[in-house]
Design an enzyme around this catalytic site. Structure first.
Site, PDB file in Angstrom:
ATOM      1  N   TRP A   1       2.560 -11.203   5.724  1.00  0.00           N
ATOM      2  CA  TRP A   1       2.502 -10.743   7.067  1.00  0.00           C
ATOM      3  C   TRP A   1       1.751 -11.583   7.940  1.00  0.00           C
TER       4      TRP A   1
ATOM      5  N   HIS B   1       6.129  -5.083   3.370  1.00  0.00           N
ATOM      6  CA  HIS B   1       5.212  -3.929   2.898  1.00  0.00           C
ATOM      7  C   HIS B   1       3.853  -4.127   3.950  1.00  0.00           C
TER       8      HIS B   1
ATOM      9  N   ASP C   1      -4.522  16.889  29.255  1.00  0.00           N
ATOM     10  CA  ASP C   1      -3.406  16.134  28.496  1.00  0.00           C
ATOM     11  C   ASP C   1      -3.997  14.671  28.681  1.00  0.00           C
TER      12      ASP C   1
ATOM     13  N   HIS D   1     -13.071 -16.625   8.645  1.00  0.00           N
ATOM     14  CA  HIS D   1     -13.584 -16.249   7.395  1.00  0.00           C
ATOM     15  C   HIS D   1     -12.270 -16.288   6.530  1.00  0.00           C
ATOM     16  N   HIS D   2     -11.179 -16.188   7.256  1.00  0.00           N
ATOM     17  CA  HIS D   2      -9.667 -16.177   6.728  1.00  0.00           C
ATOM     18  C   HIS D   2      -9.334 -17.646   6.480  1.00  0.00           C
TER      19      HIS D   2
ATOM     20  N   GLU E   1      -8.158  -6.772  14.519  1.00  0.00           N
ATOM     21  CA  GLU E   1      -6.967  -5.859  14.033  1.00  0.00           C
ATOM     22  C   GLU E   1      -7.709  -5.097  12.712  1.00  0.00           C
TER      23      GLU E   1
ATOM     24  N   SER F   1       3.599  -1.477  23.066  1.00  0.00           N
ATOM     25  CA  SER F   1       3.257  -0.122  22.895  1.00  0.00           C
ATOM     26  C   SER F   1       1.705   0.243  22.562  1.00  0.00           C
ATOM     27  N   SER F   2       1.245  -0.735  21.944  1.00  0.00           N
ATOM     28  CA  SER F   2      -0.424  -0.497  21.670  1.00  0.00           C
ATOM     29  C   SER F   2      -1.082  -0.619  22.905  1.00  0.00           C
TER      30      SER F   2
ATOM     31  N   TYR G   1     -10.449  -4.091  11.989  1.00  0.00           N
ATOM     32  CA  TYR G   1     -11.438  -2.863  12.412  1.00  0.00           C
ATOM     33  C   TYR G   1     -10.571  -1.979  13.431  1.00  0.00           C
TER      34      TYR G   1
ATOM     35  N   ARG H   1      -2.143 -14.483  -4.969  1.00  0.00           N
ATOM     36  CA  ARG H   1      -1.465 -13.352  -4.399  1.00  0.00           C
ATOM     37  C   ARG H   1      -0.041 -13.931  -4.205  1.00  0.00           C
TER      38      ARG H   1
ATOM     39  N   HIS I   1      -8.647 -10.434  12.673  1.00  0.00           N
ATOM     40  CA  HIS I   1      -9.933  -9.615  12.288  1.00  0.00           C
ATOM     41  C   HIS I   1     -10.182  -8.341  12.986  1.00  0.00           C
TER      42      HIS I   1
ATOM     43  N   THR J   1     -22.541  -1.765   9.842  1.00  0.00           N
ATOM     44  CA  THR J   1     -21.713  -1.000   8.918  1.00  0.00           C
ATOM     45  C   THR J   1     -22.457  -0.452   8.016  1.00  0.00           C
TER      46      THR J   1
ATOM     47  N   LYS K   1     -24.101   2.490   9.502  1.00  0.00           N
ATOM     48  CA  LYS K   1     -23.085   3.983   9.467  1.00  0.00           C
ATOM     49  C   LYS K   1     -23.190   4.622   7.976  1.00  0.00           C
TER      50      LYS K   1
ATOM     51  N   SER L   1     -17.177  11.003  10.686  1.00  0.00           N
ATOM     52  CA  SER L   1     -18.434  11.343  11.619  1.00  0.00           C
ATOM     53  C   SER L   1     -18.090  12.775  12.025  1.00  0.00           C
TER      54      SER L   1
HETATM   55  C1  HEA Z   1      -2.357  -1.131   5.418  1.00  0.00           C
HETATM   56  C2  HEA Z   1      -2.314  -0.493   4.473  1.00  0.00           C
HETATM   57  C3  HEA Z   1      -1.902  -0.488   3.309  1.00  0.00           C
HETATM   58  C4  HEA Z   1      -1.825   0.260   2.446  1.00  0.00           C
HETATM   59  C5  HEA Z   1      -1.707   1.615   2.582  1.00  0.00           C
HETATM   60  C6  HEA Z   1      -0.923  -0.317   1.310  1.00  0.00           C
HETATM   61  C7  HEA Z   1      -0.724   0.467   0.020  1.00  0.00           C
HETATM   62  C8  HEA Z   1      -0.355  -0.336  -1.154  1.00  0.00           C
HETATM   63  N1  HEA Z   1      -0.306  -1.558  -1.536  1.00  0.00           N
HETATM   64 FE1  HEA Z   1      -0.468  -2.962  -0.315  1.00  0.00          FE
HETATM   65  N2  HEA Z   1      -0.918  -4.593   1.222  1.00  0.00           N
HETATM   66  C9  HEA Z   1      -1.125  -4.631   2.357  1.00  0.00           C
HETATM   67  C10 HEA Z   1      -1.428  -3.287   3.193  1.00  0.00           C
HETATM   68  C11 HEA Z   1      -1.684  -1.902   2.420  1.00  0.00           C
HETATM   69  N3  HEA Z   1      -1.259  -1.563   1.331  1.00  0.00           N
HETATM   70  C12 HEA Z   1      -1.148  -5.745   3.156  1.00  0.00           C
HETATM   71  C13 HEA Z   1      -1.419  -5.934   4.598  1.00  0.00           C
HETATM   72  C14 HEA Z   1      -0.751  -6.516   2.147  1.00  0.00           C
HETATM   73  C15 HEA Z   1      -0.599  -8.131   2.178  1.00  0.00           C
HETATM   74  C16 HEA Z   1       0.735  -8.499   2.525  1.00  0.00           C
HETATM   75  C17 HEA Z   1       0.943 -10.126   2.473  1.00  0.00           C
HETATM   76  O1  HEA Z   1       0.368 -10.645   1.445  1.00  0.00           O
HETATM   77  O2  HEA Z   1       1.426 -10.744   3.405  1.00  0.00           O
HETATM   78  C18 HEA Z   1      -0.659  -5.751   0.920  1.00  0.00           C
HETATM   79  C19 HEA Z   1      -0.314  -6.516  -0.254  1.00  0.00           C
HETATM   80  C20 HEA Z   1       0.010  -5.549  -1.377  1.00  0.00           C
HETATM   81  C21 HEA Z   1       0.061  -6.569  -2.758  1.00  0.00           C
HETATM   82  C22 HEA Z   1       0.249  -7.598  -3.063  1.00  0.00           C
HETATM   83  C23 HEA Z   1       1.587  -8.284  -2.953  1.00  0.00           C
HETATM   84  C24 HEA Z   1       1.451  -9.851  -3.432  1.00  0.00           C
HETATM   85  O3  HEA Z   1       0.532 -10.443  -2.895  1.00  0.00           O
HETATM   86  O4  HEA Z   1       2.685 -10.211  -3.358  1.00  0.00           O
HETATM   87  C25 HEA Z   1       0.226  -5.555  -3.666  1.00  0.00           C
HETATM   88  C26 HEA Z   1       0.314  -5.364  -5.050  1.00  0.00           C
HETATM   89  O5  HEA Z   1       0.088  -4.750  -5.697  1.00  0.00           O
HETATM   90  C27 HEA Z   1       0.086  -4.015  -3.015  1.00  0.00           C
HETATM   91  C28 HEA Z   1       0.216  -2.849  -3.449  1.00  0.00           C
HETATM   92  C29 HEA Z   1      -0.001  -1.736  -2.698  1.00  0.00           C
HETATM   93  C30 HEA Z   1       0.236  -0.438  -3.483  1.00  0.00           C
HETATM   94  C31 HEA Z   1       0.490  -0.089  -4.840  1.00  0.00           C
HETATM   95  C32 HEA Z   1      -0.094   0.405  -2.442  1.00  0.00           C
HETATM   96  C33 HEA Z   1      -0.085   2.127  -2.393  1.00  0.00           C
HETATM   97  O6  HEA Z   1      -1.157   2.662  -1.864  1.00  0.00           O
HETATM   98  C34 HEA Z   1       1.323   2.536  -2.040  1.00  0.00           C
HETATM   99  C35 HEA Z   1       1.203   4.030  -2.420  1.00  0.00           C
HETATM  100  C36 HEA Z   1       2.687   4.396  -2.464  1.00  0.00           C
HETATM  101  C37 HEA Z   1       3.441   5.194  -2.097  1.00  0.00           C
HETATM  102  C38 HEA Z   1       3.016   5.923  -0.861  1.00  0.00           C
HETATM  103  C39 HEA Z   1       4.748   5.436  -2.461  1.00  0.00           C
HETATM  104  C40 HEA Z   1       5.392   6.734  -2.078  1.00  0.00           C
HETATM  105  C41 HEA Z   1       6.665   6.748  -2.534  1.00  0.00           C
HETATM  106  C42 HEA Z   1       7.283   7.469  -3.623  1.00  0.00           C
HETATM  107  C43 HEA Z   1       6.492   8.438  -4.365  1.00  0.00           C
HETATM  108  C44 HEA Z   1       8.437   7.093  -3.980  1.00  0.00           C
HETATM  109  C45 HEA Z   1       9.417   8.140  -3.435  1.00  0.00           C
HETATM  110  C46 HEA Z   1      10.639   7.245  -3.427  1.00  0.00           C
HETATM  111  C47 HEA Z   1      11.495   7.573  -2.484  1.00  0.00           C
HETATM  112  C48 HEA Z   1      11.872   8.877  -1.852  1.00  0.00           C
HETATM  113  C49 HEA Z   1      12.512   6.428  -2.352  1.00  0.00           C
HETATM  114  N4  HEA Z   1       0.037  -4.437  -1.586  1.00  0.00           N
HETATM  115  C1  HEA Z   2     -10.021  -2.148   7.420  1.00  0.00           C
HETATM  116  C2  HEA Z   2      -9.908  -3.125   6.987  1.00  0.00           C
HETATM  117  C3  HEA Z   2     -10.922  -4.084   6.750  1.00  0.00           C
HETATM  118  C4  HEA Z   2     -12.115  -4.190   6.740  1.00  0.00           C
HETATM  119  C5  HEA Z   2     -13.225  -2.723   7.221  1.00  0.00           C
HETATM  120  C6  HEA Z   2     -12.821  -5.353   6.394  1.00  0.00           C
HETATM  121  C7  HEA Z   2     -14.192  -5.440   6.185  1.00  0.00           C
HETATM  122  C8  HEA Z   2     -14.881  -6.933   5.816  1.00  0.00           C
HETATM  123  N1  HEA Z   2     -13.943  -7.838   5.557  1.00  0.00           N
HETATM  124 FE1  HEA Z   2     -12.090  -8.030   5.041  1.00  0.00          FE
HETATM  125  N2  HEA Z   2     -10.056  -8.155   4.858  1.00  0.00           N
HETATM  126  C9  HEA Z   2      -9.169  -7.209   5.271  1.00  0.00           C
HETATM  127  C10 HEA Z   2      -9.421  -6.011   5.986  1.00  0.00           C
HETATM  128  C11 HEA Z   2     -10.689  -5.262   6.265  1.00  0.00           C
HETATM  129  N3  HEA Z   2     -11.663  -6.117   5.904  1.00  0.00           N
HETATM  130  C12 HEA Z   2      -7.812  -7.827   5.123  1.00  0.00           C
HETATM  131  C13 HEA Z   2      -6.359  -6.746   5.467  1.00  0.00           C
HETATM  132  C14 HEA Z   2      -7.784  -8.879   4.721  1.00  0.00           C
HETATM  133  C15 HEA Z   2      -6.643  -9.956   4.238  1.00  0.00           C
HETATM  134  C16 HEA Z   2      -6.026 -10.529   5.282  1.00  0.00           C
HETATM  135  C17 HEA Z   2      -4.877 -11.227   4.391  1.00  0.00           C
HETATM  136  O1  HEA Z   2      -5.074 -12.487   4.243  1.00  0.00           O
HETATM  137  O2  HEA Z   2      -3.788 -10.801   4.201  1.00  0.00           O
HETATM  138  C18 HEA Z   2      -9.409  -9.121   4.599  1.00  0.00           C
HETATM  139  C19 HEA Z   2      -9.837 -10.427   4.245  1.00  0.00           C
HETATM  140  C20 HEA Z   2     -11.193 -10.804   4.242  1.00  0.00           C
HETATM  141  C21 HEA Z   2     -11.662 -12.062   4.036  1.00  0.00           C
HETATM  142  C22 HEA Z   2     -10.864 -13.502   3.566  1.00  0.00           C
HETATM  143  C23 HEA Z   2     -10.542 -13.635   2.256  1.00  0.00           C
HETATM  144  C24 HEA Z   2      -9.660 -14.559   2.049  1.00  0.00           C
HETATM  145  O3  HEA Z   2      -8.573 -14.481   2.377  1.00  0.00           O
HETATM  146  O4  HEA Z   2     -10.181 -15.445   1.474  1.00  0.00           O
HETATM  147  C25 HEA Z   2     -13.009 -11.957   4.142  1.00  0.00           C
HETATM  148  C26 HEA Z   2     -14.031 -13.150   4.071  1.00  0.00           C
HETATM  149  O5  HEA Z   2     -15.016 -13.088   4.379  1.00  0.00           O
HETATM  150  C27 HEA Z   2     -13.312 -10.650   4.361  1.00  0.00           C
HETATM  151  C28 HEA Z   2     -14.553 -10.076   4.654  1.00  0.00           C
HETATM  152  C29 HEA Z   2     -14.850  -8.943   5.030  1.00  0.00           C
HETATM  153  C30 HEA Z   2     -16.379  -8.192   5.434  1.00  0.00           C
HETATM  154  C31 HEA Z   2     -17.760  -9.082   5.290  1.00  0.00           C
HETATM  155  C32 HEA Z   2     -15.990  -6.892   5.943  1.00  0.00           C
HETATM  156  C33 HEA Z   2     -17.437  -6.231   6.328  1.00  0.00           C
HETATM  157  O6  HEA Z   2     -16.792  -5.493   7.482  1.00  0.00           O
HETATM  158  C34 HEA Z   2     -17.579  -5.168   5.461  1.00  0.00           C
HETATM  159  C35 HEA Z   2     -18.831  -4.496   5.788  1.00  0.00           C
HETATM  160  C36 HEA Z   2     -19.281  -3.482   4.898  1.00  0.00           C
HETATM  161  C37 HEA Z   2     -20.328  -3.507   3.938  1.00  0.00           C
HETATM  162  C38 HEA Z   2     -20.872  -4.682   3.543  1.00  0.00           C
HETATM  163  C39 HEA Z   2     -20.599  -2.100   2.969  1.00  0.00           C
HETATM  164  C40 HEA Z   2     -21.621  -1.164   3.564  1.00  0.00           C
HETATM  165  C41 HEA Z   2     -23.024  -1.737   4.027  1.00  0.00           C
HETATM  166  C42 HEA Z   2     -24.019  -1.506   3.181  1.00  0.00           C
HETATM  167  C43 HEA Z   2     -24.012  -0.320   2.031  1.00  0.00           C
HETATM  168  C44 HEA Z   2     -25.278  -2.101   3.738  1.00  0.00           C
HETATM  169  C45 HEA Z   2     -26.286  -2.848   2.953  1.00  0.00           C
HETATM  170  C46 HEA Z   2     -25.259  -3.895   2.421  1.00  0.00           C
HETATM  171  C47 HEA Z   2     -25.807  -5.299   2.444  1.00  0.00           C
HETATM  172  C48 HEA Z   2     -27.248  -5.829   2.730  1.00  0.00           C
HETATM  173  C49 HEA Z   2     -25.084  -6.321   1.558  1.00  0.00           C
HETATM  174  N4  HEA Z   2     -12.210  -9.744   4.510  1.00  0.00           N
HETATM  175 CU   LIG Z   3     -11.288 -10.690   8.578  1.00  0.00          CU
END
Ligand code: HEA
Ligand code: HEA
Ligand SMILES: [Cu+2]
Ligand code: CUA
Lengths: 283, 533, 395
Positions: free
Chosen positions: B149, B84, B113, B309-310, B262, B176-177, B264, B457, B260, B335, B338, B275
């Protein structure tokens, strides 16, 4: 920058080469997976994939060369090629950075940690010292000496950098003979380098007990030098192609991007080697 | 800039000879070198993968509906979680953004193009074999990779054939990327129309320029990391094996150096889309264009130095923890800039709230919540208590689903008229939005509470005190998931309807694809460069 | 108003709202908070968390207050005419600087806590924690006590594939065979490591979450405020049973703790092997006599218990395994082949697979479990493996 002339810019027409390439990679990947897991038939499947890939490379590059010779590439296309080659080389830099990172991390952090007081609980005997094959594997191996073949190889690669630059200079001067001789020398130096590298590997395996499986030293040593060697091979093959094309008279003093791209690549490979020489063999 | 008829007429009648006759049928799609066709392929592919990844998510949520093991065995559950994550990240979100890039960048900078149309085709047709490998890995002995993942060793070393397929899929996706990014950067740097200076480019183009840079910088690092996994698995190396002097944490460092940036990569193009949309519906120019560009660049640069931070719980020295904490917190500043700029754009505008705008506003609020929870996680001591709990899951779904995915929806609704020539059904669009917002928050907000209460999790079963919020979360997930069928319906209905869109469906839109090209956009974009004043 | 007071006020408001939402199911656990802290670090974490939350809530209210004001006021439908400004350096500088200052305000207390968390010096006692798939082993380095801590929840409560599971215990999935016992009020230093893959020793109420990394020892510490039971789980995915790897810490008053240690030492003298796993408490408390001859039935009885605790997770109670990941033992060539090969396999494991070394089990436990596998299900070798044979096979 920014002087687009969409009218004059060459946009490739539909092509079947990409999807042939993708098919090749899918087959190669499947074959590779089978090979690594000792599933029967992996070798042939992989081989078919490679064959298709080679076929694709000939087809695709052949098309590009024909387009180039057909005068389809204007200055702006040329600039696109330059940008793209630069960024491609940057991506290669980052690829090597991952392996250098592994080397530095292992030396600077992992090993000292493994040897620290708390880790005596697990590895009472271990003393952290580079080069090391880690606390468990028997450490009887010798590292490669920097001042033997590696130094010679450094000299060879640096010279090849000079000869390819000479060839480029000759090309710009319209001196075809100089171009061909320069390239010939570069290719020769490149292949000699590879020969020595192979010799060195044999030496490592048979006399130094230094292997891919020799703990983290062996892993980083062979991974870094191996990928570098692979890049030298690619570079040398590309240089050979360029040499053949030069003999055919494909390049002119102001239209020879393919040559330059390969030359850039060759310099990049050179620089990586210098880093290898310093960090893998020397210090 | 007010709405003007296209400066040049590139109507359908205008026949060109450079691209020769367009192939039709299957050949058109297999061999195409047209940026719009390729964009379309990417977008459909991404939608398919979104549904695939979503179906896995719904299976996960079904199992987690109540304590105990009802449907899935734990190993399969782990595979679902892993795939997933991989499918959503590499199959749904990233390809969607590349699809947008393909459609929009040439149109927005006045190019005909992409710089390398043939390579563009290959970039797309590489994601297909990668997806095949990933999905097929469910069906090999041992089942799909089940390590999360993040593919951490040594767990990943224990697992079967599927892991090798996953690793090779990652290699192919990387190729590809990288090709896609090189193409995009070159197009932006070299194919802009005369007068289109860098600081006149729409922000979407800017954000993609920077995203492409990030991709080229980190995809090779990921490739290196998984290559080392492969050699540790099969060729006896010891990169991640302490016995040989390696270190499993080394993998984490390398992985997150990629990981990380990734995240962004997945969110910067979203910033670009928002925007474009907010000024269009506020009928007012984007506030602080230059600072938007600088903020995007700062986020990208900072993203290279926050990966630790991870890893606050691996036992880094205090100095390491502190460095990564400070660096991570800093990202809140650009951020924030923005967010403030977008709100200032809305301020004193003359707003209307069609579907794209609704999704953008939803993005703004919910992404900020995700950002705040990110900030909470960035505080090392707090992360100790929240690391690898559902709080993290909540955090990243707020930034990924209501961040990246919502802005993808916003962008699709916004540009559908340009892409198809037809207007989508506004009522259904709004319904899609409201169902999504409600379902999404119900699914993911309670996960914060689960995390605070200590629910880890990646577990198929949980202690009784987590039961209530999990039940709500599952209900929300199903509402959200099934609402996406409405999105699918909307897109198809829009394509097949004949509600012709006006030339300028959105009053306030002012980038080249609206002002200088007919609606729908012609097959070949700019035969002659537009002139930008 | 002190931040503490403010915090409590607002917190109560949130709690009240949540309680309202959950009032229909009065017993339901609609917690919205970090669990009550049980150690000084956990308390600092707790305070930090709420301080940051309230700052964020404040920012959110201000920023989105402004946005929603604009959404209502500056609507086209309300007759708003669009202004044309698109830049203002002063405000842009202000909203860059203010967040920066706020962040410094957050970083300061956080830094102090980080430094404290990382200070493992001068512990009162040191315990080595070894994780393996899927349980914890605790080694009291000074006192020579060794415990192994498995999940204690019966499978029958967990598995509901075919039928309704049994009624679940209140501590479902959070109960173990042998908890980690520590003295309250004392600084306990943990040396965390792992035997196979990465695990995470995570007890939120004690403010500890530390990966166990195979081949490395990482240290951390905690000090339980007062006697009590603290529960946690493995925090890093470690394979199939990752969700079934709980941690229970029992803090006892120092004198009770001392008595407990004495008792343990009597049960398993220094340097004897691991404590008995689930249900084996009935086994003789006396030190093992390596030369004692066991009967087949004794071995099978004991072996069944060892098997349930150590092997069943993978090879399944039915002995059918979960092929292809985990091979069946019922009918296995190894199990029905020469016994030396199986003894060797149990002692060294099979590198590169989930089949880890079980050398940590005692000679009698290994002998018992091997005998059990060789004489259970369809396997009928009739051999009784003696502890002495296992002992001899250890190198
Ligand atoms: C990048 C984007 C992304 C998106 C869009 C989503 C979307 C969703 N994610 Fe996910 N998620 C991740 C990225 C994302 N996730 C990642 C990176 C992890 C961590 C993996 C890891 O731990 O390694 C994670 C892990 C994760 C967990 C934790 C699992 C665990 O720790 O064991 C859960 C649990 O609730 C969850 C839930 C969902 C749900 C409910 C949605 C919903 O938004 C999904 C929306 C649902 C649909 C779009 C379904 C459409 C289908 C139908 C309506 C049915 C039709 C069916 C047929 C035709 C067969 N996600
Ligand atoms: C699109 C994807 C995305 C984005 C944009 C971010 C944005 C940020 N993430 Fe996140 N992050 C993930 C995707 C993302 N993350 C994923 C997928 C994981 C889990 C991976 C895994 O383990 O599977 C993760 C996990 C993750 C962790 C690790 C948690 C853990 O495993 O224990 C941390 C810890 O620092 C973190 C921090 C942040 C911070 C500080 C930002 C910042 O960029 C956010 C900045 C934005 C704001 C703060 C809000 C707007 C700001 C204001 C309104 C200004 C004023 C605010 C203040 C002065 C407070 N992220
Ligand atoms: Cu990060
Ligand atoms: Cu042990 Cu997860």
């Amino acid at each position: 920058m920014g002087n687009a002339q969409p009218g004059g810019y060459y946009y490739a027409p539909p092509s079947h080469w990409p999807i042939v390439g993708s098919t090749a990679l899918l087959i190669m990947a499947s074959g590779g997976v089978m090979l690594m897991n000792s599933i029967d038939g992996g070798g042939p499947v992989f081989g078919v994939g490679v064959a298709i890939l080679v076929f694709m490379l000939f087809g695709w590059f052949g098309t590009v060369i024909r387009e180039s010779q057909g005068g389809l590439f204007n200055k702006q296309v040329d600039l696109s090629f330059r940008w793209s080659m630069s960024w491609f080389i940057f991506s290669e830099v980052m690829f090597f950075a991952a392996f250098f990172g592994a080397l530095f991390y292992a030396r600077v952090y992992s090993l000292p940690w493994l040897g620290d007081a708390d880790n005596k609980l697990l590895w009472p005997e271990f003393r952290a010292q580079w080069p090391s094959a880690g606390p468990y594997l028997p450490p009887q191996f010798s590292p490669m000496h920097a001042w033997g073949i590696p130094a010679l190889n450094t000299f060879l690669l640096l010279s090849s950098g000079v000869t390819v630059t000479y060839a480029h200079w000759a090309l710009k001067m319209g001196n075809r003979k100089g171009l061909i001789l320069g390239l010939l020398a570069t290719v020769a130096l490149g292949f000699t380098f590879l020969g020595f590298q192979i010799y060195e590997y044999v030496h490592a395996y048979h006399e130094l007990n230094l292997k891919l499986t020799t703990g983290v030293f062996g892993s980083t040593f062979f991974m870094l030098t191996g990928f570098h060697g692979f890049h030298v091979t690619l570079g040398a093959v590309m240089l050979t192609v360029i040499l053949l094309r030069s003999i055919k008279g494909h390049f002119t003093a102001d239209h020879h991007f393919a040559f330059e791209a390969v030359a850039w690549y060759w310099h990049f490979v050179d620089v990586v080697w210098l880093l290898l020489f310093v960090f893998v063999y020397w210090v | 800039m007010s709405a003007a008829a296209p400066a040049h007429d590139h109507g359908h009648g205008h026949h060109d000879d450079h691209a020769h006759a367009h192939p039709t049928g299957l050949k058109r799609w297999l061999f195409t070198t047209n940026h719009k066709d390729i964009g379309t392929l990417y977008l459909w592919f991404s939608l398919a993968m979104f549904f695939m990844g979503g179906t896995m998510a719904l299976l996960i949520r079904a199992e987690l509906f109540k304590p105990g093991l009802q449907f899935l065995n734990p190993e399969f559950f782990n595979s679902l979680t892993t795939v997933h994550g991989l499918v959503m990240v590499f199959g749904a979100i990233m390809p969607a953004w590349v699809g947008f890039a393909n459609w929009l960048i040439p149109m927005q900078i006045g190019a005909a193009d992409m710089a390398f149309p043939r390579m563009n085709n290959w970039s797309f047709y590489l994601v297909v074999p990668a997806a095949i490998l990933l999905v097929a890995s469910f069906f090999v002995p041992g089942g799909a990779a089940a390590s999360g993942w993040t593919l951490y060793p040594p767990l990943i070393i224990q697992q079967g054939i599927a892991v090798d397929m996953t690793i090779l899929a990652v290699h192919i996706l990387g190729a590809s990327s990288i090709m896609g990014s090189i193409n995009i950067i070159t197009t932006i740097l070299n194919l802009r129309a005369p007068g289109m200076t860098l600081m006149k480019m729409p922000l979407f183009v800017w954000t993609w320029l920077i995203t492409a840079y990030l991709l080229i910088a980190v995809m090779p690092v990921l490739a290196g990391a998984v290559t080392m996994l492969l050699t540790d698995r099969h060729f006896g190396t010891s990169f991640f094996n302490a016995a040989g002097g390696g270190d499993p944490t080394m993998f984490m460092h390398i992985f997150w150096f990629f990981g990380h940036p990734e995240v962004y990569i997945m969110i910067l193009p979203a910033f670009g889309v928002v925007s474009a949309i907010i000024p269009a519906f506020a009928r007012k120019p984007l506030f602080g264009y230059a600072s938007m560009v600088y903020a995007t660049a700062s986020i990208a640069i900072l993203s290279f130095i926050v990966w630790g931070h991870h890893m606050f719980t691996v036992g880094m020295p205090a100095a390491g923890n502190l460095f990564f904490m400070y660096a991570t917190m800093l990202i809140a500043v650009p951020t924030g800039v923005k967010i403030f700029n977008w709100i200032a754009t809305m301020w004193k505008g003359s707003m209307t709230f069609e579907t794209p705008m609704l999704f953008s506003i939803g993005f703004l609020c919910l992404f900020t919540i995700g950002g705040f929870s990110g900030l909470v996680l960035a505080i090392t001591p707090v992360d100790i208590t929240l690391h690898n709990t559902y709080y993290v899951v909540a955090h990243f779904h707020y930034v990924l689903v209501s961040g990246a995915l919502f802005s993808i929806f916003a962008g699709v609704y916004f540009w559908l008229p340009k892409w198809t020539g037809n207007m989508y059904n506004e009522k259904l669009g709004k319904l899609h939005f409201w169902l999504s917002v409600i379902g999404f928050n119900l699914a993911f907000f309670p996960q914060h509470f689960l995390g605070l209460a200590g629910m880890p999790r990646r577990i198929p079963d949980y202690a009784l005190q987590f039961a209530e919020w999990n039940m709500w979360s599952s209900i929300g997930a199903f509402i959200f998931g099934f609402s996406q069928l409405l999105f699918l319906y909307n897109v198809i209905e829009c394509i097949r309807s004949n509600r012709k869109s006006e030339q300028m469906p959105w009053e306030g839109a002012d980038s080249l694809e609206w002002t200088h090209l007919p609606t729908p956009a012609p097959y070949h974009t700019f035969e002659t460069a537009p002139v930008i004043k | 108003m002190g931040t503490d007071m403010l915090r409590n006020h607002l917190r109560n408001a949130v709690l009240a709202a949540a309680a309202l939402a959950g009032s229909a199911t009065a017993h339901a656990a609609y917690d919205v908070d970090i669990l009550p802290p049980g150690s000084p670090i956990a308390r600092q974490i707790y305070d930090l968390h709420w301080a940051i939350i309230w700052v964020c809530v404040g920012i959110f209210v201000v920023v989105f207050g402004a946005m929603f004001y604009s959404v209502f006021k500056h609507r086209k439908a309300a007759g708003a005419k669009a202004a044309h400004f698109h830049e203002n350096t002063t405000v842009e500088v202000i909203w860059t600087v203010i967040p920066f200052v706020i962040l410094i305000g957050m970083a300061y207390p956080a830094t102090r806590t980080v430094l404290e968390m990382k200070d493992t010096s001068n512990p009162d006692l040191t315990i080595k924690v070894t994780a393996f798939q899927w349980a914890w082993q605790y080694d009291y380095l000074q006192d020579g006590v060794k415990l192994t801590s498995f999940l204690a929840t019966p499978r029958a409560q967990i598995e509901e594939w075919e039928r309704q599971g049994e009624k679940k215990n209140p501590d479902y999935l959070l109960e173990v065979t042998q908890p980690l016992v520590v003295p309250a009020g004392k600084k306990v230093r943990l040396l965390v490591t792992s035997n196979d893959v990465i695990h995470g020793w995570y007890v939120p109420q004690l403010g500890v979450n530390q990966y166990g990394i195979p081949g490395f020892v990482k240290d951390t510490w905690f000090k339980a405020d007062r006697p009590g039971t603290y529960r946690g789980q493995c925090s890093q995915i470690c394979g199939k049973e990752h969700g079934y790897m709980p941690i229970v810490v029992v803090a006892k008053a120092p004198d009770e703790y001392a008595a407990w240690v004495k008792d343990q030492q009597a049960k398993s003298p220094v340097h004897t092997a691991a404590a008995a796993p689930a249900g084996a408490a009935a086994a003789p408390a006396a030190a093992e006599d390596p030369n004692r001859k066991w009967t087949l039935d004794e071995l099978k009885a004991k072996g069944g218990e060892v098997y349930a605790a150590n092997c069943a997770a993978c090879h399944q109670p039915t002995g059918k395994g979960l092929p292809p990941a985990f091979p069946p033992l019922d009918g296995s060539k190894v199990v029905n082949g020469p016994k030396a090969a199986q003894i060797a396999l149990e002692l060294s494991g099979k590198p590169g697979t989930a089949m880890a070394s079980f050398a940590r089990l005692s000679d009698s436990e290994l002998a018992a479990v091997i005998t059990y596998t060789r004489n259970h299900w369809g396997n009928k070798t009739g051999e009784a493996i003696q502890p002495a044979e296992v002992k001899a096979a250890r190198k």
